[in-house]
Design a protein around this motif. Structure first.
Motif, mmCIF file in Angstrom:
data_model
loop_
_atom_site.group_PDB
_atom_site.id
_atom_site.type_symbol
_atom_site.label_atom_id
_atom_site.label_comp_id
_atom_site.label_asym_id
_atom_site.label_seq_id
_atom_site.Cartn_x
_atom_site.Cartn_y
_atom_site.Cartn_z
ATOM 1 N N SER A 252 160.879 55.573 94.215
ATOM 2 C CA SER A 252 159.843 55.724 95.239
ATOM 3 C C SER A 252 159.826 54.558 96.210
ATOM 4 C CB SER A 252 158.473 55.857 94.554
ATOM 5 O OG SER A 252 158.217 54.706 93.763
ATOM 6 N N LEU A 253 160.351 53.382 95.777
ATOM 7 C CA LEU A 253 160.331 52.212 96.643
ATOM 8 C C LEU A 253 161.651 52.019 97.400
ATOM 9 C CD1 LEU A 253 158.549 49.668 94.250
ATOM 10 C CD2 LEU A 253 157.521 51.089 96.052
ATOM 11 N N ARG A 254 162.592 52.965 97.264
ATOM 12 C CA ARG A 254 163.891 52.784 97.927
ATOM 13 C C ARG A 254 163.744 52.855 99.444
ATOM 14 N NH1 ARG A 254 168.551 56.504 95.693
ATOM 15 N NH2 ARG A 254 167.989 55.249 93.860
ATOM 16 N N ARG A 255 162.913 53.748 99.978
ATOM 17 C CA ARG A 255 162.749 53.873 101.423
ATOM 18 C C ARG A 255 162.128 52.606 101.997
ATOM 19 N NH1 ARG A 255 159.874 59.218 103.412
ATOM 20 N NH2 ARG A 255 161.760 59.984 102.365
ATOM 21 N N LEU A 256 161.208 52.031 101.270
ATOM 22 C CA LEU A 256 160.585 50.807 101.741
ATOM 23 C C LEU A 256 161.582 49.656 101.782
ATOM 24 C CD1 LEU A 256 158.006 49.326 102.604
ATOM 25 C CD2 LEU A 256 157.501 48.916 100.189
ATOM 26 N N ALA A 257 162.497 49.653 100.800
ATOM 27 C CA ALA A 257 163.519 48.603 100.796
ATOM 28 C C ALA A 257 164.444 48.734 102.001
ATOM 29 C CB ALA A 257 164.315 48.656 99.496
ATOM 30 N N TYR A 258 164.797 49.966 102.397
ATOM 31 C CA TYR A 258 165.629 50.172 103.582
ATOM 32 C C TYR A 258 164.947 49.661 104.839
ATOM 33 C CZ TYR A 258 168.801 53.093 100.814
ATOM 34 O OH TYR A 258 169.698 53.552 99.911
ATOM 35 N N VAL A 259 163.676 49.944 104.988
ATOM 36 C CA VAL A 259 162.935 49.515 106.179
ATOM 37 C C VAL A 259 162.851 47.997 106.242
ATOM 38 C CG1 VAL A 259 160.691 49.596 107.350
ATOM 39 C CG2 VAL A 259 161.631 51.668 106.291
ATOM 40 N N ASN A 260 162.626 47.366 105.080
ATOM 41 C CA ASN A 260 162.550 45.910 105.061
ATOM 42 C C ASN A 260 163.891 45.269 105.431
ATOM 43 O OD1 ASN A 260 159.863 46.085 104.294
ATOM 44 N ND2 ASN A 260 160.297 45.929 102.091
ATOM 45 N N SER A 261 164.994 45.889 104.989
ATOM 46 C CA SER A 261 166.318 45.330 105.319
ATOM 47 C C SER A 261 166.583 45.407 106.821
ATOM 48 C CB SER A 261 167.402 46.095 104.550
ATOM 49 O OG SER A 261 167.190 45.966 103.161
ATOM 50 N N ILE A 262 166.223 46.537 107.446
ATOM 51 C CA ILE A 262 166.441 46.676 108.882
ATOM 52 C C ILE A 262 165.595 45.687 109.666
ATOM 53 C CG2 ILE A 262 166.205 48.268 110.830
ATOM 54 C CD1 ILE A 262 166.866 50.546 108.909
ATOM 55 N N CYS A 263 164.360 45.507 109.251
ATOM 56 C CA CYS A 263 163.495 44.558 109.956
ATOM 57 C C CYS A 263 164.022 43.130 109.818
ATOM 58 C CB CYS A 263 162.077 44.640 109.393
ATOM 59 S SG CYS A 263 161.267 46.230 109.761
ATOM 60 N N ALA A 264 164.539 42.803 108.656
ATOM 61 C CA ALA A 264 165.078 41.450 108.456
ATOM 62 C C ALA A 264 166.307 41.218 109.318
ATOM 63 C CB ALA A 264 165.404 41.263 106.976
ATOM 64 N N ALA A 265 167.126 42.253 109.458
ATOM 65 C CA ALA A 265 168.313 42.101 110.291
ATOM 66 C C ALA A 265 167.928 41.869 111.747
ATOM 67 C CB ALA A 265 169.196 43.351 110.156
ATOM 68 N N PHE A 266 166.978 42.643 112.275
ATOM 69 C CA PHE A 266 166.536 42.433 113.654
ATOM 70 C C PHE A 266 165.928 41.038 113.849
ATOM 71 C CE2 PHE A 266 166.830 47.055 114.100
ATOM 72 C CZ PHE A 266 167.354 47.160 115.377
ATOM 73 N N LEU A 267 165.171 40.587 112.849
ATOM 74 C CA LEU A 267 164.561 39.261 112.954
ATOM 75 C C LEU A 267 165.623 38.171 113.008
ATOM 76 C CD1 LEU A 267 161.993 37.523 112.989
ATOM 77 C CD2 LEU A 267 162.002 37.583 110.476
ATOM 78 N N LEU A 268 166.673 38.341 112.208
ATOM 79 C CA LEU A 268 167.740 37.331 112.193
ATOM 80 C C LEU A 268 168.495 37.309 113.529
ATOM 81 C CD1 LEU A 268 169.342 35.247 110.571
ATOM 82 C CD2 LEU A 268 170.775 37.122 109.707
ATOM 83 N N VAL A 269 168.728 38.493 114.062
ATOM 84 C CA VAL A 269 169.425 38.550 115.350
ATOM 85 C C VAL A 269 168.574 37.924 116.451
ATOM 86 C CG1 VAL A 269 170.347 40.110 117.108
ATOM 87 C CG2 VAL A 269 170.841 40.518 114.701
ATOM 88 N N GLY A 270 167.277 38.173 116.417
ATOM 89 C CA GLY A 270 166.402 37.599 117.430
ATOM 90 C C GLY A 270 166.337 36.085 117.359
ATOM 91 N N LEU A 271 166.309 35.520 116.115
ATOM 92 C CA LEU A 271 166.251 34.070 115.992
ATOM 93 C C LEU A 271 167.533 33.400 116.477
ATOM 94 C CD1 LEU A 271 164.449 33.749 112.522
ATOM 95 C CD2 LEU A 271 163.478 33.389 114.803
ATOM 96 N N VAL A 272 168.671 34.044 116.185
ATOM 97 C CA VAL A 272 169.939 33.453 116.623
ATOM 98 C C VAL A 272 170.073 33.546 118.144
ATOM 99 C CG1 VAL A 272 172.449 33.691 116.501
ATOM 100 C CG2 VAL A 272 171.066 33.883 114.422
ATOM 101 N N GLY A 273 169.603 34.664 118.754
ATOM 102 C CA GLY A 273 169.738 34.823 120.195
ATOM 103 C C GLY A 273 168.830 33.901 120.984
ATOM 104 N N LEU A 274 167.701 33.467 120.435
ATOM 105 C CA LEU A 274 166.784 32.614 121.177
ATOM 106 C C LEU A 274 167.285 31.189 121.327
ATOM 107 C CD1 LEU A 274 163.313 33.779 119.778
ATOM 108 C CD2 LEU A 274 164.339 34.285 121.993
ATOM 109 N N LYS A 275 168.210 30.785 120.457
ATOM 110 C CA LYS A 275 168.705 29.421 120.524
ATOM 111 C C LYS A 275 169.826 29.365 121.541
ATOM 112 C CE LYS A 275 170.395 25.642 117.667
ATOM 113 N NZ LYS A 275 170.831 25.238 116.307
ATOM 114 N N MET A 276 169.581 28.888 122.745
ATOM 115 C CA MET A 276 170.537 28.825 123.831
ATOM 116 C C MET A 276 171.361 27.550 123.705
ATOM 117 S SD MET A 276 170.039 31.539 125.594
ATOM 118 C CE MET A 276 170.886 31.120 127.087
ATOM 119 N N PRO A 277 172.674 27.640 124.017
ATOM 120 C CA PRO A 277 173.476 26.405 123.984
ATOM 121 C C PRO A 277 173.087 25.491 125.132
ATOM 122 C CG PRO A 277 174.782 28.232 124.833
ATOM 123 C CD PRO A 277 173.486 28.823 124.357
#
Length: 239
Positions: free
Chosen positions: A30-55
């Motif tokens: 029953s918690l498998r769908r929630l785990a998928y949603v959490n993984s996608i949100c974490a991936a977007f968060l990681l991409v956003g943090l890396v993109g905000l750091k400008m060289p």
């Protein structure tokens, strides 16, 4: 007094892998769908943090401009040409007094004005229209004269085919016509008559036509130069 049994204790659990494969609802989490949603949100968060750091930008210092000095190019002095080089460089002088073979010389032809003459004037090259009285007519084509005819009476020894008629013309026989027809026969190079005309008539058209058609259709000479013959045809009624 009966003891109460908890649902977890009475829940049935599948231990066979084959049963779990055939009944996917039993192994559903029953918690498998929630785990998928959490993984996608974490991936977007990681991409956003890396993109905000400008060289950090790298700034290069601009060098000071250098004074441009104009350069004047002076070609080197050329040595004087030797006599042999002068002879090779200068093309030989052409003799304009005599025409060369590469340039054809076309003579100018004086032709009559077509509006004032009644014959065609074939010319080649440049044409100058002149009055008709000054223009010469085209040269006539010289054809060889026809051969002089000789008398020809076949005797059976000549080479060729010269059969005589086997029967008398029916119309001339009924009308009792007789006489001598002299034909003028022109023979070509292949031995066939090219022209058969009446040189001397017998006085009867039936006999003349019969002799002319017979020679034209049945007589053949051997191949050779053009020839001409006088051929007498004698029509005499049987007694």
């Amino acid at each position: 007094m009966s003891e109460s049994v908890s649902p977890a204790a009475t829940a049935y659990q599948l231990n066979s892998d084959l049963a779990k494969l055939c009944l996917p609802a039993a192994s559903r989490d029953s918690l498998r769908r929630l785990a998928y949603v959490n993984s996608i949100c974490a991936a977007f968060l990681l991409v956003g943090l890396v993109g905000l750091k400008m060289p950090e930008p790298h700034v290069r210092a601009i060098p000071e401009p250098v004074e441009i000095v104009p350069v004047v190019f002076t070609p080197p002095d050329q040595p004087p040409p030797t006599p042999q080089e002068d002879t090779m460089e200068q093309p030989p002088e052409e003799d304009l007094s005599q025409p060369t073979l590469d340039t054809p010389v076309v003579a100018t032809v004086v032709a009559a004005d077509p509006a004032n003459v009644a014959f065609a004037v074939p010319v080649q090259g440049p044409v100058i229209l002149a009055p008709a009285r000054f223009a010469a007519p085209p040269p006539r084509v010289q054809r060889p004269p026809p051969p002089a005819p000789t008398r020809f009476v076949p005797t059976g020894k000549e080479v060729g085919s010269f059969p005589w008629p086997r029967s008398y013309p029916r119309q001339a026989l009924l009308e009792r016509q007789q006489g001598t027809v002299t034909l003028l026969v022109q023979v070509g190079t292949d031995g066939q008559p090219t022209s058969v005309t009446i040189h001397e008539s017998s006085g009867y058209g039936t006999l003349d036509r019969h002799a002319l058609e017979w020679v034209r259709d049945h007589w053949r000479w051997p191949p050779g130069p053009p020839r001409a013959y006088y051929v007498p045809f004698v029509y005499q009624l049987p007694k």
